[in-house]
Motif scaffolding. Structure first.
Motif, PDB file in Angstrom:
ATOM      1  N   LEU A  92      29.059  31.700  62.119  1.00  0.00           N
ATOM      2  CA  LEU A  92      28.877  31.304  63.207  1.00  0.00           C
ATOM      3  C   LEU A  92      27.448  30.475  63.455  1.00  0.00           C
ATOM      4  O   LEU A  92      26.459  30.610  62.805  1.00  0.00           O
ATOM      5  CB  LEU A  92      28.574  32.665  64.242  1.00  0.00           C
ATOM      6  N   ASP A  93      27.739  29.447  64.329  1.00  0.00           N
ATOM      7  CA  ASP A  93      26.563  28.620  64.606  1.00  0.00           C
ATOM      8  C   ASP A  93      25.910  28.829  65.813  1.00  0.00           C
ATOM      9  O   ASP A  93      26.364  28.932  67.083  1.00  0.00           O
ATOM     10  CB  ASP A  93      26.911  27.258  64.542  1.00  0.00           C
ATOM     11  N   PHE A  94      24.575  29.439  65.768  1.00  0.00           N
ATOM     12  CA  PHE A  94      23.906  29.812  66.777  1.00  0.00           C
ATOM     13  C   PHE A  94      22.891  28.717  67.343  1.00  0.00           C
ATOM     14  O   PHE A  94      22.153  28.926  68.282  1.00  0.00           O
ATOM     15  CB  PHE A  94      22.964  30.973  66.531  1.00  0.00           C
ATOM     16  N   GLU A  95      22.936  27.611  66.776  1.00  0.00           N
ATOM     17  CA  GLU A  95      22.416  26.454  67.148  1.00  0.00           C
ATOM     18  C   GLU A  95      22.809  26.150  68.800  1.00  0.00           C
ATOM     19  O   GLU A  95      24.109  26.053  69.429  1.00  0.00           O
ATOM     20  CB  GLU A  95      22.640  25.234  66.539  1.00  0.00           C
ATOM     21  N   HIS A  96      22.005  25.621  69.741  1.00  0.00           N
ATOM     22  CA  HIS A  96      22.470  25.794  70.918  1.00  0.00           C
ATOM     23  C   HIS A  96      21.594  24.472  71.551  1.00  0.00           C
ATOM     24  O   HIS A  96      20.501  24.174  71.251  1.00  0.00           O
ATOM     25  CB  HIS A  96      22.104  26.815  71.919  1.00  0.00           C
ATOM     26  N   GLN A  97      22.438  23.769  72.454  1.00  0.00           N
ATOM     27  CA  GLN A  97      21.907  22.497  72.887  1.00  0.00           C
ATOM     28  C   GLN A  97      20.998  22.623  74.331  1.00  0.00           C
ATOM     29  O   GLN A  97      21.484  23.161  75.306  1.00  0.00           O
ATOM     30  CB  GLN A  97      22.948  21.459  73.223  1.00  0.00           C
ATOM     31  N   GLU A  98      19.709  22.384  74.041  1.00  0.00           N
ATOM     32  CA  GLU A  98      18.833  22.461  75.338  1.00  0.00           C
ATOM     33  C   GLU A  98      19.038  21.500  76.276  1.00  0.00           C
ATOM     34  O   GLU A  98      19.360  20.047  76.016  1.00  0.00           O
ATOM     35  CB  GLU A  98      17.461  22.575  74.902  1.00  0.00           C
ATOM     36  N   TYR A  99      19.407  21.771  77.642  1.00  0.00           N
ATOM     37  CA  TYR A  99      19.585  20.502  78.516  1.00  0.00           C
ATOM     38  C   TYR A  99      18.625  20.688  79.816  1.00  0.00           C
ATOM     39  O   TYR A  99      18.499  19.893  80.793  1.00  0.00           O
ATOM     40  CB  TYR A  99      20.944  20.355  78.934  1.00  0.00           C
ATOM     41  N   MET A 100      18.190  21.999  80.102  1.00  0.00           N
ATOM     42  CA  MET A 100      17.388  22.418  80.969  1.00  0.00           C
ATOM     43  C   MET A 100      16.049  21.556  81.095  1.00  0.00           C
ATOM     44  O   MET A 100      15.781  21.059  80.164  1.00  0.00           O
ATOM     45  CB  MET A 100      17.252  23.878  81.364  1.00  0.00           C
ATOM     46  N   CYS A 101      15.487  21.634  82.211  1.00  0.00           N
ATOM     47  CA  CYS A 101      14.401  20.785  82.440  1.00  0.00           C
ATOM     48  C   CYS A 101      13.206  21.560  81.556  1.00  0.00           C
ATOM     49  O   CYS A 101      13.305  22.631  81.233  1.00  0.00           O
ATOM     50  CB  CYS A 101      13.734  20.446  83.850  1.00  0.00           C
ATOM     51  N   LYS A 102      12.063  20.608  81.432  1.00  0.00           N
ATOM     52  CA  LYS A 102      10.917  21.031  80.836  1.00  0.00           C
ATOM     53  C   LYS A 102      10.490  22.340  81.215  1.00  0.00           C
ATOM     54  O   LYS A 102      10.172  23.047  80.582  1.00  0.00           O
ATOM     55  CB  LYS A 102       9.806  19.871  80.502  1.00  0.00           C
ATOM     56  N   ALA A 103      10.170  22.360  82.678  1.00  0.00           N
ATOM     57  CA  ALA A 103       9.485  23.352  83.265  1.00  0.00           C
ATOM     58  C   ALA A 103      10.182  24.637  82.975  1.00  0.00           C
ATOM     59  O   ALA A 103       9.532  25.870  82.576  1.00  0.00           O
ATOM     60  CB  ALA A 103       9.624  23.386  84.730  1.00  0.00           C
ATOM     61  N   TRP A 104      11.671  24.639  82.729  1.00  0.00           N
ATOM     62  CA  TRP A 104      12.188  25.960  82.519  1.00  0.00           C
ATOM     63  C   TRP A 104      12.063  26.252  81.002  1.00  0.00           C
ATOM     64  O   TRP A 104      11.791  27.473  80.631  1.00  0.00           O
ATOM     65  CB  TRP A 104      13.715  25.843  82.586  1.00  0.00           C
ATOM     66  N   GLN A 105      12.389  25.332  80.324  1.00  0.00           N
ATOM     67  CA  GLN A 105      11.783  25.363  78.550  1.00  0.00           C
ATOM     68  C   GLN A 105      10.793  26.190  78.221  1.00  0.00           C
ATOM     69  O   GLN A 105      10.348  26.873  77.600  1.00  0.00           O
ATOM     70  CB  GLN A 105      12.031  24.092  78.013  1.00  0.00           C
ATOM     71  N   LYS A 106       9.620  25.718  79.075  1.00  0.00           N
ATOM     72  CA  LYS A 106       8.276  26.342  78.813  1.00  0.00           C
ATOM     73  C   LYS A 106       8.158  27.730  79.161  1.00  0.00           C
ATOM     74  O   LYS A 106       7.550  28.358  78.705  1.00  0.00           O
ATOM     75  CB  LYS A 106       7.178  25.361  79.469  1.00  0.00           C
ATOM     76  N   MET A 107       8.976  28.147  80.195  1.00  0.00           N
ATOM     77  CA  MET A 107       8.774  29.540  80.861  1.00  0.00           C
ATOM     78  C   MET A 107       9.581  30.488  79.788  1.00  0.00           C
ATOM     79  O   MET A 107       8.894  31.715  79.798  1.00  0.00           O
ATOM     80  CB  MET A 107       9.644  29.474  81.966  1.00  0.00           C
TER      81      MET A 107
END
Lengths: 301, 323
Positions: free
Chosen positions: A240-255
């Motif tokens: 299984l590949d657990f790599e995931h594609q981030e697409y949400m905004c930076k503000a969310w990624q930082k949180m």
């Protein structure tokens, strides 16, 4: 000192007061945690049991530690559930609660030799369940603008209720494409609503020591070998590949402080579906089935 | 996003509104997101007034928290399970079509999707006194067929029952939005008794309004799919309707497996998904007298285990289970 740094007495008390802790909410996923101020993201494609596990987390949050001398291992916390996806089912939650309580009583009866532990009557159970459901606040949001305004309005709500320790959002990505479309050409404009929502959420989280769970749909994803074929042999977890594609905004990624990545594997012939989660907080791969409304973890992965 | 308007509250008069505009605050969101103290200085509006305006906006535009207990009481009262008219499919769905949920049935051409819609509609108007709305996006609606299903099920005067079904046509996604908004409007106004006992909303078929918009810019298509999903789910949840939509099947890369069309964004929309499996072996005799045999599989459900199958047959009386 600017005016905005002042706070009312209520805010002061709400900030300093301790809220119910979520320690041991689900050790398989979170180990010792989650602690306050953690933001945990549950991401996965459709049908990978994200909302289902959210329902289970609610059960553990709103149940008290014990009832009628039976250990329920609940957190006795109040929960704000923001439903942007219209997927929340109160009847489903009630039946999960009932199942959980009856199972706990059944186990307690097995372990103790005392025979005076009786199953409660159905009316008694229902009243208890309703009592628990009073600790859950459900808010439905239909647009990212409404989400921002709602998050702003939550401040006074959280201040006045010292038992709220969790905000759950199902799902944080619900308005992603609508915002992208409304924002026009400018990338900043496309993300502005989500950024404002995240800023406000992060303020609530850090000021009032709140834990956040949010599901994120896998709206964009890299194609993997697993998807292209090889389904017959794919029961091997390692593939299984657990790599995931981030697409949400930076503000969310930082949180985000922790992430659970959901995948599912259909077991051939049996018609059963196995769920595999890469649990960020404990960095382990957790495998479970959902049987009879219960999450059954496979001990060995 | 709502514009700020004079008269929203006493503190918000035309002068204040003008001052706010001069510092670039036009919408409710602008005011909520800004630091009020700065705004107060820049626009020379008393801080107290701004706080009052903010409070009104928060109260008016935020989502309202309901406790689980309140929602549970409402849920128990308004919840209903509608039979699809075919016992084996009902069993697969743990009783039938649930209100407050979107159920999708996906199948290839002539798999029996529309027939399932007709049978469900006929079953609802026959067994309950509830009404049905059929939104037709591809010219599939046939009152004659529903009438004959009713007759085959022992209804002597199907014409009377047919008044419990209303059919709307919507040949593009914007017409579909308009139709759905119309239903919402009528539900809220409570003037038309038909909408009061509306319990089932059928959209046959969603794919045919979505396909034409997928050619344009990616974000347009995806956002319209999101909005359509939202509108359907909002109707289902807020007015406790069962929503049944049909969709097409596409084969995944490499052939092998089949899945519902419309991609990732749509895949998150339905609560429950059924797939009518493509009929591989034609060996079974498919004479009209015996009916047409199909197999249906449940691939997504929040209540019961998935990946179970059952058989049904499309006959003159609609869908029925194989004995």
């Amino acid at each position: 000192m600017s005016l905005s740094k002042t706070e009312t007495g209520v805010q002061f008390l709400a900030r300093l007061g301790s809220r119910p802790s979520l320690i041991h909410l689900e050790p398989a996923f979170f180990g010792e945690g989650p602690k306050g101020k953690e933001v945990i993201e549950l991401c996965g494609a459709e049908g990978t049991a994200k909302s289902e596990t959210m329902h289970h987390f609610i059960v553990r949050c709103i149940l008290p530690k014990s009832w009628k001398s039976v250990e329920l291992y609940g957190c006795d916390a109040h929960v704000i559930f923001i439903d942007t996806d219209y997927k929340f089912s109160i009847l489903r939650l009630a039946s999960l609660l009932e199942r959980y309580i009856l199972n706990a009583i059944g186990k307690a009866r097995q372990n103790s030799c005392e025979t005076d532990l009786q199953y409660p009557g159905s009316e008694e159970t229902e009243n208890f369940i309703k009592e628990c459901l009073k600790k859950l606040y459900i808010i439905r949001c239909t647009s990212s603008t409404q989400l921002i305004i709602t998050l702003h309005s939550l401040e006074s709500f959280i201040c006045s209720n010292p038992n709220i320790s969790v905000i759950m959002i199902d799902s944080i990505s619900a308005f992603y494409w609508v915002d992208r479309c409304n924002g026009g050409e400018s990338f900043a404009m496309q993300e502005v609503n989500m950024r404002l929502a995240c800023e406000e959420l992060s303020k609530l989280v850090n000021t009032y020591n709140i834990t956040v769970f949010a599901t994120k749909q896998e709206l964009l994803k890299k194609k993997t070998d697993f998807e292209r074929g090889d389904r017959e042999k794919s029961t091997v977890v390692q593939k299984l590949d657990f790599e995931h594609q981030e697409y949400m905004c930076k503000a969310w990624q930082k949180m985000v402080t922790g992430r659970l990545v959901y995948r599912h594997v259909d077991i051939p012939d049996s018609g059963k579906r196995k769920f595999v989660v890469l649990a960020g907080p404990v960095s382990e791969i957790v495998t479970f089935f959902i049987n009879d409304d219960e999450i059954q973890f496979l001990s060995n992965n | 996003m709502a514009m700020l308007k004079a008269g929203l509250c006493t503190a918000l008069n035309d002068t204040v509104l003008g001052n706010l505009r001069s510092v670039g605050i036009r919408t409710t969101l602008d005011l909520i997101a800004k630091d009020l103290e700065n705004v107060s200085q820049q626009a020379s509006i008393p801080y107290k007034d701004l706080l009052a305006i903010r409070r009104v906006i928060l109260a008016q535009y935020s989502g309202f928290p309901l406790t689980g207990a309140e929602l549970y009481d409402n849920g128990v009262l308004s919840m209903a399970i509608l039979s699809t008219g075919c016992t084996s499919i009902d069993e697969l769905l743990d009783g039938g079509l649930y209100t407050a949920e979107v159920t999708e049935v996906a199948g290839s051409i002539a798999a029996g999707k529309t027939q399932m819609c007709f049978t469900s509609a006929a079953s609802v108007i026959r067994k309950t006194k509830q009404n049905v709305i059929f939104v037709d996006t591809c010219g599939s609606f046939s009152a004659e067929r529903i009438s004959s299903i009713l007759e085959e099920n022992g209804v002597s005067e199907p014409e009377q029952l047919l008044s419990q079904i209303r059919c709307f046509t919507a040949f593009d996604v914007y017409e579909l939005f308009e139709t759905l908004e119309n239903i919402r409007h009528n539900k809220q106004r409570q003037m038309d008794p038909f909408f009061e006992s509306l319990k089932l909303l059928i959209v046959d078929n969603v794919a045919s309004v979505i396909y034409p918009i997928l050619g344009g810019p990616q974000s347009d298509g995806q956002s319209l799919i999101t909005i359509l999903g939202q509108k359907l789910k909002m109707l289902a949840v807020e007015f406790s309707l069962a929503v049944l939509v049909t969709n097409n099947l596409v084969s995944s890369e490499g052939g092998g497996s089949w899945s519902a069309s419309l991609g990732r964004v749509w895949s998150h929309v339905p609560h429950t998904r059924l797939v009518i499996l493509p009929h591989g072996n034609k060996s079974t005799a498919e004479t009209p007298a015996m009916g047409i045999h199909r197999q249906i599989k449940i691939v997504k459900n929040i209540r019961a285990p998935t990946n179970r199958c059952c058989n049904f047959v499309i006959a003159s009386s609609g869908l029925s289970s194989v004995r």
